[in-house]
Write a protein that holds these residues in place. Structure first.
Motif, PDB file in Angstrom:
ATOM      1  N   VAL A 298       0.848  -1.201   0.000  1.00 57.81           N
ATOM      2  CA  VAL A 298       0.000   0.000   0.000  1.00 57.81           C
ATOM      3  C   VAL A 298       0.883   1.252   0.000  1.00 57.81           C
ATOM      4  O   VAL A 298       0.664   2.185  -0.793  1.00 57.81           O
ATOM      5  CB  VAL A 298      -0.964   0.002   1.216  1.00 57.81           C
ATOM      6  N   SER A 299       1.921   1.275   0.837  1.00 55.80           N
ATOM      7  CA  SER A 299       2.785   2.464   0.916  1.00 55.80           C
ATOM      8  C   SER A 299       3.506   2.714  -0.406  1.00 55.80           C
ATOM      9  O   SER A 299       3.610   3.847  -0.873  1.00 55.80           O
ATOM     10  CB  SER A 299       3.850   2.279   2.008  1.00 55.80           C
ATOM     11  N   VAL A 300       3.987   1.631  -1.008  1.00 57.32           N
ATOM     12  CA  VAL A 300       4.726   1.762  -2.266  1.00 57.32           C
ATOM     13  C   VAL A 300       3.794   2.243  -3.385  1.00 57.32           C
ATOM     14  O   VAL A 300       4.164   3.076  -4.212  1.00 57.32           O
ATOM     15  CB  VAL A 300       5.380   0.401  -2.603  1.00 57.32           C
ATOM     16  N   ARG A 301       2.569   1.739  -3.397  1.00 60.80           N
ATOM     17  CA  ARG A 301       1.623   2.151  -4.451  1.00 60.80           C
ATOM     18  C   ARG A 301       1.161   3.585  -4.222  1.00 60.80           C
ATOM     19  O   ARG A 301       0.935   4.335  -5.175  1.00 60.80           O
ATOM     20  CB  ARG A 301       0.463   1.159  -4.522  1.00 60.80           C
ATOM     21  N   MET A 302       1.034   3.984  -2.962  1.00 55.20           N
ATOM     22  CA  MET A 302       0.734   5.402  -2.691  1.00 55.20           C
ATOM     23  C   MET A 302       1.864   6.262  -3.261  1.00 55.20           C
ATOM     24  O   MET A 302       1.622   7.286  -3.906  1.00 55.20           O
ATOM     25  CB  MET A 302       0.624   5.655  -1.178  1.00 55.20           C
ATOM     26  N   ALA A 303       3.102   5.837  -3.017  1.00 56.68           N
ATOM     27  CA  ALA A 303       4.259   6.608  -3.496  1.00 56.68           C
ATOM     28  C   ALA A 303       4.252   6.699  -5.022  1.00 56.68           C
ATOM     29  O   ALA A 303       4.480   7.770  -5.597  1.00 56.68           O
ATOM     30  CB  ALA A 303       5.552   5.964  -3.013  1.00 56.68           C
ATOM     31  N   ALA A 304       3.966   5.565  -5.678  1.00 50.50           N
ATOM     32  CA  ALA A 304       3.985   5.559  -7.152  1.00 50.50           C
ATOM     33  C   ALA A 304       2.899   6.488  -7.696  1.00 50.50           C
ATOM     34  O   ALA A 304       3.149   7.297  -8.596  1.00 50.50           O
ATOM     35  CB  ALA A 304       3.791   4.140  -7.664  1.00 50.50           C
ATOM     36  N   LEU A 305       1.694   6.410  -7.135  1.00 53.88           N
ATOM     37  CA  LEU A 305       0.598   7.267  -7.611  1.00 53.88           C
ATOM     38  C   LEU A 305       0.924   8.737  -7.356  1.00 53.88           C
ATOM     39  O   LEU A 305       0.723   9.601  -8.214  1.00 53.88           O
ATOM     40  CB  LEU A 305      -0.713   6.896  -6.901  1.00 53.88           C
ATOM     41  N   TYR A 306       1.444   8.994  -6.176  1.00 51.24           N
ATOM     42  CA  TYR A 306       1.777  10.365  -5.797  1.00 51.24           C
ATOM     43  C   TYR A 306       2.840  10.943  -6.738  1.00 51.24           C
ATOM     44  O   TYR A 306       2.683  12.042  -7.279  1.00 51.24           O
ATOM     45  CB  TYR A 306       2.268  10.369  -4.346  1.00 51.24           C
ATOM     46  N   LEU A 307       3.907  10.193  -6.952  1.00 50.68           N
ATOM     47  CA  LEU A 307       5.001  10.709  -7.791  1.00 50.68           C
ATOM     48  C   LEU A 307       4.560  10.868  -9.238  1.00 50.68           C
ATOM     49  O   LEU A 307       4.953  11.819  -9.909  1.00 50.68           O
ATOM     50  CB  LEU A 307       6.219   9.785  -7.697  1.00 50.68           C
ATOM     51  N   LEU A 308       3.729   9.952  -9.727  1.00 53.48           N
ATOM     52  CA  LEU A 308       3.287  10.075 -11.115  1.00 53.48           C
ATOM     53  C   LEU A 308       2.305  11.235 -11.307  1.00 53.48           C
ATOM     54  O   LEU A 308       2.366  11.935 -12.294  1.00 53.48           O
ATOM     55  CB  LEU A 308       2.608   8.777 -11.574  1.00 53.48           C
ATOM     56  N   LEU A 309       1.432  11.409 -10.348  1.00 53.27           N
ATOM     57  CA  LEU A 309       0.368  12.408 -10.543  1.00 53.27           C
ATOM     58  C   LEU A 309       0.711  13.791 -10.011  1.00 53.27           C
ATOM     59  O   LEU A 309       0.175  14.773 -10.478  1.00 53.27           O
ATOM     60  CB  LEU A 309      -0.947  11.907  -9.916  1.00 53.27           C
ATOM     61  N   ILE A 310       1.566  13.873  -9.037  1.00 57.57           N
ATOM     62  CA  ILE A 310       1.892  15.195  -8.456  1.00 57.57           C
ATOM     63  C   ILE A 310       3.350  15.560  -8.765  1.00 57.57           C
ATOM     64  O   ILE A 310       3.694  16.720  -8.885  1.00 57.57           O
ATOM     65  CB  ILE A 310       1.697  15.184  -6.916  1.00 57.57           C
ATOM     66  N   GLY A 311       4.212  14.556  -8.856  1.00 55.05           N
ATOM     67  CA  GLY A 311       5.616  14.840  -9.128  1.00 55.05           C
ATOM     68  C   GLY A 311       6.369  15.083  -7.848  1.00 55.05           C
ATOM     69  O   GLY A 311       5.835  14.969  -6.762  1.00 55.05           O
ATOM     70  N   ASN A 312       7.624  15.417  -8.034  1.00 54.28           N
ATOM     71  CA  ASN A 312       8.528  15.538  -6.888  1.00 54.28           C
ATOM     72  C   ASN A 312       8.440  16.861  -6.172  1.00 54.28           C
ATOM     73  O   ASN A 312       8.928  16.996  -5.059  1.00 54.28           O
ATOM     74  CB  ASN A 312       9.968  15.375  -7.364  1.00 54.28           C
TER      75      ASN A 312
END
Ligand code: ASP
Length: 317
Positions: A298-312
């Motif tokens: 769950v944490s890793v998928r949150m990170a992937a979604l966050y980085l793809l949709l919001i960026g760094n």
């Protein structure tokens, strides 16, 4: 990162960045209200053409914890069973304003096709395509190993020098492929152990060692033993004589388990064939990370979604 289709194209810095953001996300999970407003107003579609338990639920929970609107779409019961093509489905999702599509498909390359197409302008996350790749599984595996090795000081670390032995049905495993690319990028040494019939010919070009004798490979003292599921649904011929023979030679049974040092990590992506590639004793032992892997997913998928949709650019609050 534009899309998350494969771990092959992820650099070491990018991988560490995703794992570090996943650490932040895991801190959020420990809060009383485990939610961030980061993806409010975004629409995320879970597009599953193949069965899934963990991955589908995990992406759904991840998207909800980031306050996105989530639509879960299973091929059974949809127009896909009436023959609607991937293109038509993608265009329908585009018309509905999907910002990200998480796709699982029995055909290797399906996620890549979507990512390269002009049918839809959403971020594409590969949740498993045929025997090709399953990048978020490899990321959650890397996250789990890194955490066990470095505890609360995991941020910024790779997996340098870590010895990982992956055992079983390599031929049909997208988990093995994604892990080989990611773990070696992070500095781990990977050994594959399998019967010759379950190793793809392309393995010669992979950055791994190959072995055929499990007892010998375990005696070398790996830090991590990752057992793979026998993917019966992808086997259209016989790859080993009997299940009993398979588990005798390549299963992690109680006897082999007892010989492993107590700090060895025993991993399995699930679903497990208990008694075939892994015994219940091994699966439920304190050395097993099976349940941690699910939680970390769950944490890793949150990170992937966050980085793809919001960026760094934005800091995780
Ligand atoms: N759940 C993983 C996958 O979808 C592993 C498996 O099915 O064996 O590839």
């Amino acid at each position: 990162m534009k899309h998350l289709v494969s771990t092959k194209s992820i650099s070491r810095d990018e991988a560490i960045d995703i794992l570090d953001v996943a650490e932040d996300m895991s801190d959020v999970a420990g809060r009383e209200v485990p939610r961030l407003p980061a993806l409010r107003g975004k629409t995320i579609v879970n597009l599953f053409y193949e069965d899934s338990t963990r991955t589908k639920i995990s992406f759904e929970v991840a998207a909800k914890r980031l306050s996105a609107d989530v639509i879960t779409f299973s091929a059974k019961g949809s127009s896909v069973s009436k023959g609607e093509s991937l293109k038509d489905t993608a265009q329908t999702l585009a018309a509905m304003g999907a910002d990200a599509v998480i796709v699982r498909h029995p055909a290797s390359g399906a996620a890549e096709v979507l990512a390269r197409s002009s049918w839809i302008d959403a971020k594409i996350l590969n949740a498993g395509d045929g025997t090709h790749e399953h990048p978020t599984q490899a990321l959650l595996d890397a996250f789990t190993i890194r955490r066990r090795l470095h505890g609360d000081h995991a941020r910024g670390h790779g997996l340098d020098g870590c010895r990982v032995t992956i055992v079983g049905d390599i031929e049909h495993s997208r988990v093995a492929r994604s892990n080989v690319w990611l773990l070696t990028t992070l500095g781990a040494h990977v050994t594959l152990v399998a019967p010759a019939t379950l190793l793809p010919p392309s393995v010669r070009a992979w950055p791994v060692e190959v072995a055929f004798d499990l007892d010998h490979a375990l005696a070398a003292g790996p830090d991590v033993v990752m057992m793979l599921r026998i993917q019966a649904e992808r086997m259209h011929e016989s790859f080993f004589p009997t299940e009993r023979e398979y588990s005798t030679h390549w299963g992690l049974d109680d006897v082999r388990m007892r010989r492993l040092p107590g700090n060895t990590l025993v991993m399995h992506p699930g679903p497990m064939n208990r008694g075939l590639e892994i015994s219940s004793g091994a699966a439920d032992s304190p050395m097993s990370t099976v349940r941690e892997q699910v939680a970390n997913g769950v944490s890793v998928r949150m990170a992937a979604l966050y980085l793809l949709l919001i960026g760094n650019e934005a800091e995780v609050a």
